[in-house]
Design a protein around this motif. Structure first.
Motif, PDB file in Angstrom:
ATOM      1  N   GLN A 255       0.847  -1.178   0.000  1.00 33.10           N
ATOM      2  CA  GLN A 255       0.000   0.000   0.000  1.00 33.10           C
ATOM      3  C   GLN A 255       0.890   1.239   0.000  1.00 33.10           C
ATOM      4  N   PHE A 256       0.620   2.161  -0.904  1.00 32.03           N
ATOM      5  CA  PHE A 256       1.436   3.360  -1.064  1.00 32.03           C
ATOM      6  C   PHE A 256       0.642   4.522  -0.493  1.00 32.03           C
ATOM      7  N   ARG A 257       0.895   4.826   0.772  1.00 37.07           N
ATOM      8  CA  ARG A 257       0.068   5.799   1.488  1.00 37.07           C
ATOM      9  C   ARG A 257       0.787   7.141   1.633  1.00 37.07           C
ATOM     10  N   HIS A 258       0.245   7.978   2.506  1.00 32.58           N
ATOM     11  CA  HIS A 258       0.697   9.363   2.654  1.00 32.58           C
ATOM     12  C   HIS A 258       2.206   9.464   2.844  1.00 32.58           C
ATOM     13  N   ASP A 259       2.747   8.801   3.853  1.00 38.11           N
ATOM     14  CA  ASP A 259       4.176   8.930   4.149  1.00 38.11           C
ATOM     15  C   ASP A 259       5.041   8.356   3.035  1.00 38.11           C
ATOM     16  N   ASP A 260       4.561   7.279   2.402  1.00 38.56           N
ATOM     17  CA  ASP A 260       5.309   6.687   1.286  1.00 38.56           C
ATOM     18  C   ASP A 260       5.418   7.674   0.124  1.00 38.56           C
TER      19      ASP A 260
ATOM     20  N   PHE B 169       0.761   8.044 -12.166  1.00 42.48           N
ATOM     21  CA  PHE B 169      -0.539   7.376 -12.070  1.00 42.48           C
ATOM     22  C   PHE B 169      -0.856   7.127 -10.599  1.00 42.48           C
ATOM     23  N   CYS B 170      -2.127   7.296 -10.233  1.00 37.71           N
ATOM     24  CA  CYS B 170      -2.484   7.121  -8.827  1.00 37.71           C
ATOM     25  C   CYS B 170      -3.954   6.753  -8.689  1.00 37.71           C
ATOM     26  N   SER B 171      -4.314   6.281  -7.516  1.00 36.97           N
ATOM     27  CA  SER B 171      -5.705   5.961  -7.208  1.00 36.97           C
ATOM     28  C   SER B 171      -6.376   7.174  -6.570  1.00 36.97           C
ATOM     29  N   LYS B 172      -7.691   7.136  -6.477  1.00 36.67           N
ATOM     30  CA  LYS B 172      -8.415   8.277  -5.906  1.00 36.67           C
ATOM     31  C   LYS B 172      -8.064   8.470  -4.429  1.00 36.67           C
ATOM     32  N   LEU B 173      -7.726   7.373  -3.726  1.00 38.68           N
ATOM     33  CA  LEU B 173      -7.380   7.484  -2.316  1.00 38.68           C
ATOM     34  C   LEU B 173      -6.068   8.237  -2.114  1.00 38.68           C
ATOM     35  N   GLN B 174      -5.232   8.298  -3.153  1.00 40.34           N
ATOM     36  CA  GLN B 174      -3.936   8.959  -3.029  1.00 40.34           C
ATOM     37  C   GLN B 174      -3.972  10.439  -3.408  1.00 40.34           C
ATOM     38  N   LEU B 175      -5.044  10.878  -4.044  1.00 38.19           N
ATOM     39  CA  LEU B 175      -5.091  12.266  -4.510  1.00 38.19           C
ATOM     40  C   LEU B 175      -4.873  13.254  -3.367  1.00 38.19           C
ATOM     41  N   ALA B 176      -5.502  13.009  -2.234  1.00 34.33           N
ATOM     42  CA  ALA B 176      -5.370  13.932  -1.105  1.00 34.33           C
ATOM     43  C   ALA B 176      -3.921  14.016  -0.628  1.00 34.33           C
TER      44      ALA B 176
END
Length: 240
Positions: A56-61, A81-88
């Motif tokens: 999972q590639f989250r905020h800190d990553d 390229f990114c998922s909608k969860l990563q836009l923020a």
């Protein structure tokens, strides 16, 4: 002769050396696959590569990734390229780094023979993916001429691009034709294009097709070998 380098680490990438990054990092996504057996296929399958192996590639990553790669660039010039969860998370980074500018682009997969039709009335169909373009002052899009060489080809400057998703080599493959558009409009011949998450090597194929130099990094042995073979095949085709 076109030049491509496939790496397992960052040893060949020095600071202030890269002209363009086009990449597809791991997404932040909902784990577990689809409950419906009918649609529990491909990336929806709980046993798929994405669900079983991709981190999972989250905020800190995302923050660590951008902090690391931006110094590698001559000027910030990226398509991610990114998922909608990563836009923020990307927007949070942009807000904290005032020199950065952005565009939000769309890869539209809705013409893919109904593959991305509605799967449930509880959520929207997965018929698009997002692409964040990050850049800074002094970085602009090139003029790509139409076939008559009379004006710019407007198809290169649309934020929504419609291409069928390829299959066969990687669960999250991106169309070479789409990658070519991003590369052609944002770099010049012999520029260095970097993909830090190379996967099956589609960005490298697109870069070589357009006369760019390419560096790709991939940790997974299976996909590293696939990408390396694709790049070698592309070089042989281009010099034949």
């Amino acid at each position: 002769m076109p030049r491509a380098t496939a790496c397992k680490n960052w040893g060949g990438v020095t600071d202030n050396s890269v002209d363009l990054i086009v990449t597809d990092p791991p997404y932040e996504h909902v784990m577990g696959g689809m409950k419906s057996k009918k649609f529990n296929k491909g990336t929806w399958d709980s046993e798929s590569y994405m669900n079983k192996k991709m981190s999972q590639f989250r905020h800190d990553d995302i923050f660590q990734f951008l902090d690391f790669v931006i110094p590698k660039m001559k000027k910030v010039n990226m398509f991610i390229f990114c998922s909608k969860l990563q836009l923020a998370h990307y927007f949070d980074y942009i807000n904290k780094h005032k020199k950065l500018k952005f565009d939000l682009l769309i890869w539209d997969k809705s013409n893919d023979n109904g593959k991305y039709r509605m799967k449930s009335s509880k959520f929207y169909a997965q018929d698009i993916e997002y692409v964040i373009r990050l850049y800074e002052s002094g970085v602009s899009l090139r003029k790509v001429w139409n076939n008559e060489m009379t004006k710019a080809d407007s198809s290169y400057y649309m934020k929504r691009q419609n291409y069928k998703q390829p299959t066969g080599l990687h669960e999250s493959m991106k169309p070479v034709e789409l990658l070519e558009k991003y590369i052609e409009v944002s770099s010049n011949e012999n520029d260095i294009v970097l993909d830090p998450f190379m996967g099956s090597g589609s960005t490298g194929v697109a870069a070589l097709n357009l006369g760019r130099k390419f560096i790709g990094i991939e940790l997974d042995d299976k996909y590293f070998d696939i990408a390396k073979n694709r790049l070698e095949e592309t070089k042989r085709r281009l010099v034949a």
